[in-house]
Motif scaffolding. Structure first.
Motif, PDB file in Angstrom:
ATOM      1  N   LEU A 220     -15.201  20.926 -11.172  1.00  0.00           N
ATOM      2  CA  LEU A 220     -13.937  21.436 -11.708  1.00  0.00           C
ATOM      3  C   LEU A 220     -13.913  22.956 -11.922  1.00  0.00           C
ATOM      4  N   PRO A 221     -14.958  23.583 -12.467  1.00  0.00           N
ATOM      5  CA  PRO A 221     -14.890  25.046 -12.595  1.00  0.00           C
ATOM      6  C   PRO A 221     -14.680  25.701 -11.225  1.00  0.00           C
ATOM      7  N   ILE A 222     -13.788  26.646 -11.158  1.00  0.00           N
ATOM      8  CA  ILE A 222     -13.394  27.237  -9.877  1.00  0.00           C
ATOM      9  C   ILE A 222     -14.589  27.753  -9.066  1.00  0.00           C
ATOM     10  N   PRO A 223     -15.588  28.427  -9.651  1.00  0.00           N
ATOM     11  CA  PRO A 223     -16.699  28.944  -8.833  1.00  0.00           C
ATOM     12  C   PRO A 223     -17.669  27.875  -8.330  1.00  0.00           C
ATOM     13  N   HIS A 268      -4.977  22.566 -18.750  1.00  0.00           N
ATOM     14  CA  HIS A 268      -5.248  23.995 -18.888  1.00  0.00           C
ATOM     15  C   HIS A 268      -6.013  24.251 -20.188  1.00  0.00           C
ATOM     16  N   THR A 269      -7.038  25.087 -20.125  1.00  0.00           N
ATOM     17  CA  THR A 269      -7.772  25.499 -21.316  1.00  0.00           C
ATOM     18  C   THR A 269      -8.029  27.006 -21.224  1.00  0.00           C
ATOM     19  N   GLU A 270      -8.618  27.559 -22.259  1.00  0.00           N
ATOM     20  CA  GLU A 270      -8.950  28.988 -22.247  1.00  0.00           C
ATOM     21  C   GLU A 270      -9.977  29.325 -21.165  1.00  0.00           C
ATOM     22  N   LYS A 271     -10.768  28.330 -20.772  1.00  0.00           N
ATOM     23  CA  LYS A 271     -11.776  28.539 -19.727  1.00  0.00           C
ATOM     24  C   LYS A 271     -11.267  28.197 -18.332  1.00  0.00           C
ATOM     25  N   GLY A 272      -9.979  27.858 -18.247  1.00  0.00           N
ATOM     26  CA  GLY A 272      -9.408  27.442 -16.971  1.00  0.00           C
ATOM     27  C   GLY A 272      -9.091  25.958 -17.005  1.00  0.00           C
ATOM     28  N   VAL A 273      -8.794  25.393 -15.851  1.00  0.00           N
ATOM     29  CA  VAL A 273      -8.476  23.965 -15.778  1.00  0.00           C
ATOM     30  C   VAL A 273      -9.758  23.168 -15.983  1.00  0.00           C
ATOM     31  N   ARG A 274      -9.696  22.205 -16.898  1.00  0.00           N
ATOM     32  CA  ARG A 274     -10.855  21.382 -17.215  1.00  0.00           C
ATOM     33  C   ARG A 274     -10.438  19.914 -17.313  1.00  0.00           C
ATOM     34  N   LEU A 275     -11.435  19.051 -17.461  1.00  0.00           N
ATOM     35  CA  LEU A 275     -11.215  17.615 -17.545  1.00  0.00           C
ATOM     36  C   LEU A 275     -10.354  17.258 -18.753  1.00  0.00           C
ATOM     37  N   ASN A 276      -9.385  16.381 -18.535  1.00  0.00           N
ATOM     38  CA  ASN A 276      -8.554  15.867 -19.608  1.00  0.00           C
ATOM     39  C   ASN A 276      -8.963  14.443 -19.943  1.00  0.00           C
TER      40      ASN A 276
END
Length: 285
Positions: A220-223, A268-276
């Motif tokens: 999930l993290p973009i990088p 959406h989170t402060e760290k980017g899109v993450r698991l819901n």
């Protein structure tokens, strides 16, 4: 419309290859490796029953390769394409369409099998049309050195020879195109040229078959991009665009390769899109 998860088999791949430049100390938190640095993966296909049409998205590795070939992928578990179809009352002959997100061996190998006397190959779905797109077909049949080992001629050329091959449209401008099978397609070019991500409307929900745009929850993290991707910087852009769209519209992401998580939603989170949330297929289907 009915949807069914089809497990075409479990396997393992090197965790470092699956996460590219991301350190093991990070990716092993979500995808723990064994003593050989291999992580659990699966070939989770999707079967769509819609009226008289029975569409299979991807087909796994198949079973025609040599024991030496399969030894590289550490297959595990008792799942296979035929037993998974039988679970829902279907056989290969019932399939009307096979939609191939792309032509890497772990996505299309199950389309082709040995003939009865093992002198040649034949399609494993004798009544089906096989869907790709012209750009990706050319890319796969004239492969670059990087991907040549993933585009196996015996998986691809017999489809064309059978006369069952069809091409879906490619968008001229936007990234979305409506397929002849009734669902939208998101085209992604980072992993391989013109990979197709189906977006299926189902009971007021959008089910996105993620293929190799998002192999596992751990990506999930973009990088976190696979070492297998041919254009990793493009994957970054495509993942960010798609995951933002998924969070905005509450898409249900059907994970093809995550052995332990079938369907997720993201936020959406402060760290980017993450698991819901995480779901098993029976929660949604």
């Amino acid at each position: 419309m009915n949807l069914y998860p089809i497990n075409a088999g479990n396997f393992k791949l090197d965790g470092g290859a699956m996460f590219g430049v991301v350190p093991k100390s990070l990716w092993q938190r979500t995808n723990p490796a064994d003593a050989n640095n291999m992580i659990d993966l699966t070939a989770r296909c999707l079967l769509i029953e819609d009226g008289k049409r029975l569409v299979l998205i991807d087909s796994g590795m198949g079973n025609k390769q040599t024991d030496k070939f399969f030894s590289y992928y550490f297959q595990w578990g008792d799942f296979n394409l035929d037993s998974s179809l039988k679970k829902y009352g279907f056989t290969r002959d019932d399939i009307t369409d096979v939609f191939l997100t792309h032509l890497h061996f772990d996505h299309c190998g199950g389309c082709i099998q040995w003939n009865k006397n093992r002198t040649g190959y034949e399609t494993a779905f004798k009544n089906a049309r096989f869907w790709s797109n012209k750009n990706h077909w050319q890319w796969a049949t004239q492969p670059n050195v990087r991907e040549k080992a993933s585009f196996l001629k015996e998986n691809i050329l017999p489809i064309e020879k059978s006369g069952q091959l069809k091409f879906t449209s490619i968008p001229e401008g936007d990234f979305l195109e409506k397929s002849q099978l009734g669902f939208d397609i998101f085209f992604a070019n980072g992993h391989t040229d013109k990979q197709m991500i189906p977006l299926i409307k189902y009971k007021g929900k959008t089910i996105a078959f993620m293929a190799d745009l998002l192999p596992t929850v751990g990506h999930l993290p973009i990088p976190y991009v696979m070492g297998y991707d041919t254009r990793p910087l493009l994957t970054l852009t495509e993942k960010e665009k798609f995951l933002s769209m998924a969070a905005d519209n509450n898409y249900y992401l059907f994970l093809e390769h995550d052995a332990h998580n079938e369907i997720i939603t993201v936020k959406h989170t402060e760290k980017g899109v993450r698991l819901n949330e995480t779901f098993v297929a029976t929660d949604i289907f």
